[in-house]
Design a protein around this motif. Structure first.
Motif, mmCIF file in Angstrom:
data_model
loop_
_atom_site.group_PDB
_atom_site.id
_atom_site.type_symbol
_atom_site.label_atom_id
_atom_site.label_comp_id
_atom_site.label_asym_id
_atom_site.label_seq_id
_atom_site.Cartn_x
_atom_site.Cartn_y
_atom_site.Cartn_z
ATOM 1 N N ARG A 92 4.060 -63.430 -31.431
ATOM 2 C CA ARG A 92 2.697 -62.893 -31.782
ATOM 3 C C ARG A 92 1.932 -63.640 -30.480
ATOM 4 O O ARG A 92 0.525 -62.707 -30.787
ATOM 5 C CB ARG A 92 1.872 -64.802 -32.656
ATOM 6 C CG ARG A 92 2.402 -64.606 -33.837
ATOM 7 C CD ARG A 92 2.709 -66.254 -34.772
ATOM 8 N NE ARG A 92 3.454 -66.064 -35.903
ATOM 9 C CZ ARG A 92 3.877 -66.668 -36.828
ATOM 10 N NH1 ARG A 92 4.494 -67.374 -35.841
ATOM 11 N NH2 ARG A 92 4.813 -66.711 -37.307
ATOM 12 N N LEU A 104 9.394 -66.033 -32.263
ATOM 13 C CA LEU A 104 7.967 -65.460 -33.409
ATOM 14 C C LEU A 104 7.004 -66.025 -32.660
ATOM 15 O O LEU A 104 6.076 -65.431 -32.681
ATOM 16 C CB LEU A 104 8.328 -65.780 -34.841
ATOM 17 C CG LEU A 104 7.876 -65.233 -36.004
ATOM 18 C CD1 LEU A 104 8.649 -63.481 -35.457
ATOM 19 C CD2 LEU A 104 7.548 -65.830 -37.193
ATOM 20 N N LYS A 116 8.336 -58.469 -41.147
ATOM 21 C CA LYS A 116 6.541 -58.412 -41.425
ATOM 22 C C LYS A 116 5.955 -58.217 -40.043
ATOM 23 O O LYS A 116 4.771 -57.324 -40.514
ATOM 24 C CB LYS A 116 6.832 -60.046 -42.605
ATOM 25 C CG LYS A 116 5.125 -60.175 -43.337
ATOM 26 C CD LYS A 116 4.559 -60.764 -43.642
ATOM 27 C CE LYS A 116 3.314 -60.983 -43.619
ATOM 28 N NZ LYS A 116 2.474 -60.937 -42.645
ATOM 29 N N MET A 117 6.141 -59.398 -39.679
ATOM 30 C CA MET A 117 5.053 -58.637 -38.742
ATOM 31 C C MET A 117 4.996 -57.384 -38.317
ATOM 32 O O MET A 117 4.298 -57.585 -37.045
ATOM 33 C CB MET A 117 5.597 -60.404 -37.629
ATOM 34 C CG MET A 117 5.092 -61.163 -37.918
ATOM 35 S SD MET A 117 5.545 -62.702 -36.453
ATOM 36 C CE MET A 117 4.325 -61.436 -35.402
ATOM 37 N N LEU A 154 10.139 -63.528 -41.706
ATOM 38 C CA LEU A 154 8.965 -62.416 -40.678
ATOM 39 C C LEU A 154 8.771 -61.604 -40.073
ATOM 40 O O LEU A 154 7.701 -61.633 -39.688
ATOM 41 C CB LEU A 154 8.433 -64.288 -40.902
ATOM 42 C CG LEU A 154 8.165 -65.344 -41.666
ATOM 43 C CD1 LEU A 154 6.827 -66.897 -41.455
ATOM 44 C CD2 LEU A 154 7.153 -64.636 -42.680
ATOM 45 N N ALA A 155 9.484 -61.690 -39.227
ATOM 46 C CA ALA A 155 9.665 -60.872 -38.153
ATOM 47 C C ALA A 155 9.485 -59.677 -38.967
ATOM 48 O O ALA A 155 8.695 -58.562 -37.888
ATOM 49 C CB ALA A 155 10.574 -60.660 -37.464
ATOM 50 N N LEU A 191 10.980 -59.759 -31.546
ATOM 51 C CA LEU A 191 10.607 -59.339 -33.447
ATOM 52 C C LEU A 191 11.420 -58.827 -33.347
ATOM 53 O O LEU A 191 12.736 -59.453 -34.561
ATOM 54 C CB LEU A 191 10.132 -58.340 -33.975
ATOM 55 C CG LEU A 191 8.462 -58.797 -33.936
ATOM 56 C CD1 LEU A 191 7.684 -58.132 -34.530
ATOM 57 C CD2 LEU A 191 8.598 -60.422 -34.761
ATOM 58 N N ASP A 208 2.439 -55.471 -39.577
ATOM 59 C CA ASP A 208 1.562 -56.071 -39.182
ATOM 60 C C ASP A 208 1.236 -55.007 -38.424
ATOM 61 O O ASP A 208 0.009 -54.422 -37.948
ATOM 62 C CB ASP A 208 1.223 -57.501 -39.477
ATOM 63 C CG ASP A 208 1.637 -58.357 -40.335
ATOM 64 O OD1 ASP A 208 1.982 -57.578 -41.869
ATOM 65 O OD2 ASP A 208 1.817 -58.940 -40.796
ATOM 66 N N MET A 209 2.016 -55.536 -37.422
ATOM 67 C CA MET A 209 1.846 -54.789 -36.255
ATOM 68 C C MET A 209 0.821 -52.852 -35.754
ATOM 69 O O MET A 209 0.278 -52.707 -35.400
ATOM 70 C CB MET A 209 2.972 -54.647 -34.682
ATOM 71 C CG MET A 209 2.765 -56.077 -34.714
ATOM 72 S SD MET A 209 3.504 -56.701 -33.111
ATOM 73 C CE MET A 209 5.079 -55.721 -33.090
#
Length: 670
Positions: free
Chosen positions: A334, A330, A367-368, A364-365, A349, A371-372
């Protein structure tokens, strides 16, 4: 008669005494005479004198004696003379340093030469004088001073002498002097470090490497000077040799991996690549597959060199070695996202979700990934396929992330508050879905510390659905609070527009004044524009009505009721064409054409505005936005470049000029 004559004589004596003004009386002959008179007779003598003074009157005295002169002020020493000629060596040294700091090197050198000659046992004076010589490039004078004042030179003295010889262009002599310094104490590591530091400061990296390698051999310590040699190899461009030193360093102490990274980072920032350093690490990892520091450094190096395929493999192996349950992979995602390499980030991810299913990292992957996509949407040009695709991707991914934790027994991670806030933003700004925004508002109640954001969101939802009174109540509750966070400032901005919409310019001005007390927030530009409109265009009822229509158009834009917004601006343009707001209304209508018709129609209308109102403060803005619509939304690079060029020609001092020049250079000329 004799008595009278005696009295007259006494009076004359007293007169003489007055002429010298009593100052220095102890030096007058009369005082000597008094010492000859016996002590019992002195009182009689003085009494007779005073009597004569009284008998003859002060008229016998000259005019200046009748008004005794004021004693002169006490003499003061000449301070300038003290500064010019200091009495103590410390004073002279301080004055010399002051002269040095002011750039008066000749004066400083003169003082320091005197001090050095007078106090040859004070090395501080000598070193300062050498520095002064060096500042004026008087290297021969500095060398002569060293030779004259040092009978038995130390290693440090010889190293410094070699440095001065090198600066003077006497390189052969410098090399010999450094050899003499090493020969003085070849058994000490400090000898080689002293020469190394000087050679490094002179950027003589190859020579410094030779000295350190000789020192390692002379001391019979193969691990000596590892950090110094590694850094020298990097400075000399020998990255493979540098990495070998770092590998040896980490073999004995894995904890120094962050130190090694900090040493390598500047060279990566400068060139983006360390050449053949990676194969050295690969060999070390192959020989020691369980050595965490080696694998950690190799994975980091791959990522820094943007070899993300190799980095993903290394980070996955490192995650397994640490039993990190996907957190290490992860981290790679980032890093790639921060470097705007979204493809590499998405692959990391996907690996996290597939290989570490059910872990916190897998949650969280997802969610990330959202986010991207959200970041891509926020950075995309409006009215482009990229913006639409990114918004849809963010919405779908966020909803999937929310669903994946819906059945979890524990409370949702705190990071998911951001997910709900962004879903609400997409619901209002892109999807025109107030119900989805209400769902997000309700979900935020599960997180602590988001009361302010919930209140602002409630106001925005109410405003979006045209419940103006409810919106005002929510915004007003925020405005009553003391903090000036972004939600509070947004609430004040909305209240100001609502007040203008309701014909309350005084209340609007109060909110704008609060916003204008701080220009660091994103609403500052809007506050400035509204403040200017309010101060310049407010007046009798007719102009107040124009402001109300203008605020009504803004309100309808917030609600995404584009046709109603256009109608409000059209009322000003058509019914009040002479009003100063009419030109602004025409600009807003040209901008709204992108929603009501097409980006091409909007670009044409904006260019027409700039042509018809070339002196309007927004003429350059109109051209810039027209060019951007042609550039991105319509994909017409030649036409866009022409409009950018027009902007630069007609408004060379525009705030948009810099970005326009950047695009002109990037776009084809035909």
């Amino acid at each position: 008669m004799r008595v009278v004559g005696f009295l007259v004589s006494l009076a004359v004596a007293v007169r003489s005494l007055a002429q010298i003004g009593f100052r220095g009386m102890h030096r007058h002959p009369l005082s000597s005479l008094s010492r000859l008179v016996p002590r019992p007779a002195r009182a009689t003598w003085v009494g007779l004198a005073l009597g004569a003074w009284g008998l003859l009157g002060i008229g016998l005295l000259p005019a200046h004696a009748q008004n005794p002169p004021t004693p002169p002020p006490p003499e003061r020493p000449d301070q300038s003379a003290q500064q010019a000629a200091p009495s103590a060596p410390a004073d002279s040294f301080e004055l010399a340093q002051q002269q040095m700091s002011r750039g008066n090197y000749d004066a400083a050198i003169a003082l320091l030469e005197q001090l050095t000659d007078a106090h040859p046992d004070r090395p501080t004076f000598r070193y300062e004088l050498i520095d002064a010589y060096e500042e004026t490039k008087a290297y021969d004078d500095a060398l002569a001073l060293l030779d004259r004042t040092i009978d038995t030179p130390s290693v440090s003295d010889l190293v410094d002498k070699g440095r001065l010889q090198h600066l003077a262009g006497r390189e052969d002599e410098a090399r010999q002097t450094w050899e003499d310094a090493i020969a003085l104490h070849p058994e000490r590591a400090s000898t080689y470090r002293s020469v190394y530091h000087t050679l490094s400061s002179l950027r003589q990296f190859s020579a410094a490497i030779d000295v350190m390698e000789r020192g390692r051999e002379a001391l019979d310590e193969p691990d000596a000077f590892q950090t110094e040699l590694a850094h020298l190899y990097s400075l000399d461009g020998q990255h493979e040799a540098a990495m070998r030193e770092y590998v040896d360093l980490l073999r004995n102490d894995e904890r120094r991996v962050n130190f090694v990274r900090s040493r390598l980072q500047p060279f990566l920032d400068q060139s983006g690549d360390l050449g053949s350093a990676a194969p050295v690490l690969e060999e070390a990892v192959a020989d020691h597959p369980d050595h965490e520091a080696y694998l950690d450094l190799l994975a980091w190096l791959y990522a820094e060199q943007e070899d993300y395929d190799a980095a993903l493999d290394a980070y996955t192996r490192l995650d397994d070695l640490r039993n990190d349950e996907g957190e290490t992979v992860l981290d790679l995602a980032r890093q790639a996202a921060d470097a705007d390499n979204f493809d590499a980030a998405r692959e990391a991810l996907r690996t996290t979700q597939s290989q570490f299913e059910g872990t916190r990292a897998a949650q969280l992957a997802q969610k990330m990934a959202g986010d991207m996509a959200y970041r891509r949407w926020s950075q995309a040009e409006p009215f482009t396929p990229e913006a639409t695709e990114a918004a849809d991707d963010a919405w779908t991914t966020y909803r999937s992330a929310i669903n994946s934790i819906a059945d979890a027994d524990d409370s949702p991670p705190e990071a998911y508050a951001t997910v709900w806030m962004r879903l609400a933003e997409l619901a209002l700004e892109v999807r025109n879905d107030p119900d989805a925004a209400r769902e997000a508002h309700a979900a935020l109640d599960r997180f602590r510390g988001y009361e302010t954001e919930r209140t602002l969101l409630a106001g925005r939802i109410a405003l979006h659905t045209n419940d103006v009174e409810a919106a005002r109540a929510h915004f007003d509750s925020l405005a009553q609070e003391a903090p000036s966070s972004p939600p509070h400032r947004t609430a004040r901005h909305r209240l100001a527009v609502l007040d203008l919409h309701d014909g309350q310019p005084e209340r609007a001005q109060e909110h704008l004044d609060m916003l204008l007390s701080d220009f660091s927030h994103t609403t500052a530009n809007d506050a400035v524009a509204w403040n200017a409109a309010l101060r310049h265009f407010n007046g009798p009822d007719s102009t107040t009505v124009a402001l109300q229509h203008y605020a009504h158009g803004t309100l309808r834009e917030w609600q995404q009721r584009w046709a109603e917004a256009d109608s409000a601006y059209a009322t000003i343009e058509n019914d009040m064409p002479q009003h100063p707001l009419a030109e602004r209304a025409r600009y807003q209508r040209a901008r709204l054409a992108a929603h009501l018709d097409s980006p091409q129609a909007s670009a044409n209308a904006l260019q027409d505005f700039a042509e018809q109102s070339p002196r309007h403060p927004w003429a350059d803005r109109a051209l810039f936005h027209a060019a951007r619509l042609l550039d991105h939304a319509e994909n017409q690079p030649s036409e866009a470049r022409a409009v950018y060029m027009r902007l630069l020609d007609e408004h060379p001092d525009s705030v948009f000029a810099s970005e326009a020049r950047t695009r002109v250079r990037a776009l084809p000329s035909s």
